[in-house]
Design a protein around this motif. Sequence first.
Motif, short mmCIF file in Angstrom:
data_model
loop_
_atom_site.label_atom_id
_atom_site.label_comp_id
_atom_site.label_asym_id
_atom_site.label_seq_id
_atom_site.Cartn_x
_atom_site.Cartn_y
_atom_site.Cartn_z
N GLU A 90 41.79 17.85 57.35
CA GLU A 90 41.65 18.87 58.40
C GLU A 90 40.55 19.88 58.12
N VAL A 91 40.25 20.11 56.83
CA VAL A 91 39.21 21.09 56.50
C VAL A 91 37.91 20.43 56.06
N GLY A 95 38.36 15.19 48.51
CA GLY A 95 39.44 14.49 47.85
C GLY A 95 40.21 15.34 46.88
N ILE A 96 41.10 14.68 46.12
CA ILE A 96 41.99 15.38 45.21
C ILE A 96 41.84 14.84 43.79
N GLU A 138 43.01 6.14 54.94
CA GLU A 138 43.48 6.63 56.24
C GLU A 138 42.99 8.05 56.52
N THR A 139 42.83 8.85 55.50
CA THR A 139 42.45 10.24 55.69
C THR A 139 40.96 10.50 55.45
N GLY A 140 40.22 9.46 55.10
CA GLY A 140 38.79 9.64 54.85
C GLY A 140 38.51 10.48 53.62
N THR A 141 39.38 10.36 52.62
CA THR A 141 39.24 11.15 51.41
C THR A 141 39.12 10.23 50.19
N THR A 142 39.10 10.86 49.01
CA THR A 142 38.94 10.11 47.77
C THR A 142 39.94 10.61 46.73
N ILE A 143 40.46 9.69 45.94
CA ILE A 143 41.27 10.05 44.78
C ILE A 143 40.33 10.11 43.59
N LEU A 171 40.24 -1.00 43.85
CA LEU A 171 40.44 0.24 44.60
C LEU A 171 39.12 0.72 45.19
N LYS A 172 39.11 0.96 46.48
CA LYS A 172 37.88 1.33 47.19
C LYS A 172 37.72 2.83 47.38
N ASN A 173 38.82 3.55 47.29
CA ASN A 173 38.79 4.99 47.59
C ASN A 173 39.21 5.83 46.39
N VAL A 174 39.09 5.24 45.20
CA VAL A 174 39.37 5.94 43.94
C VAL A 174 38.09 5.99 43.13
N LYS A 175 37.70 7.19 42.71
CA LYS A 175 36.54 7.39 41.84
C LYS A 175 37.00 8.09 40.57
#
Length: 264
Positions: A90-91, A95-96, A138-143, A171-175
């Motif tokens: 939303e902001v 990622g987290i 789903e959220t367009g973010t990254t772990i 894993l495609k969304n984990v860095k």
Amino acid sequence: MKLGTQNQAFFPENIKEKFQYIKEVGFDGFEIDGKFLVDHLDEIKEAIAETGIPVYTACGGYTGWIGDFIEERRLNGLVEIKQILEALQEVGGKGIVVPAAWGMFTYRLPPMASPRSLTGDRKAITESLVYLDKVAEETGTTIFLEPLNRYQDHMINTLADARSYIEENGLKNVKIIADFYHMNIEEDDISEALHKNRDLVGHIHLADNHRYQPGSGSLDFKKHFNTLKEDGYDGFLTIECRVRGNDPDAEYRQAVKHLRESLS
């Protein structure tokens, strides 16, 4: 590369004043506590709009580790991380930051016998990351998977450890987040490790060799920043440190100056 900061005890308590202070000191972004983001989402949106300081990442703010020994706590943590990722979406956050665990167990201190096998450790972390990889998509973010030093965690200590989970599970969304303090303990050479994992390093945490503010210890930030530059890293360098000195505000500003000079 851009400079970011986590919250510090001497920052203003008021949310808008906090963001204004971060901007005034010279930071480019804010790495926020995840629960704080979820609980104050509307106020944070307003602060971002007024100051132009983005919330790039979240760190912490959930109550169960992805590698938690207690299954109920691990699953509760995943639910909370999902909520944080949704708030980041939303902001416009990236990622987290997620370690396997912090302070749960170490082989370096008694009792030195883990209640779970290494196979069990890997199973728990893998299941968590596979789930979070989908949520991040789903959220367009990254772990951002964070290796910690051996005294704070027994499961993921080096960039190579983190890399193995990403590659083995596709894993495609984990860095990987590379933390200079932990790397100073675990890696043979910080710059070499950064270079070897340049394709997966997506975020950086900064502290000096003793965990205090950059510039107050012995790390050669300019050397490591040059490696990042040469490898095309253009993300955030976020200070995660304790601050010592009679005037924390002045010491923190001096750390920012030191980092800016090291980047030049």
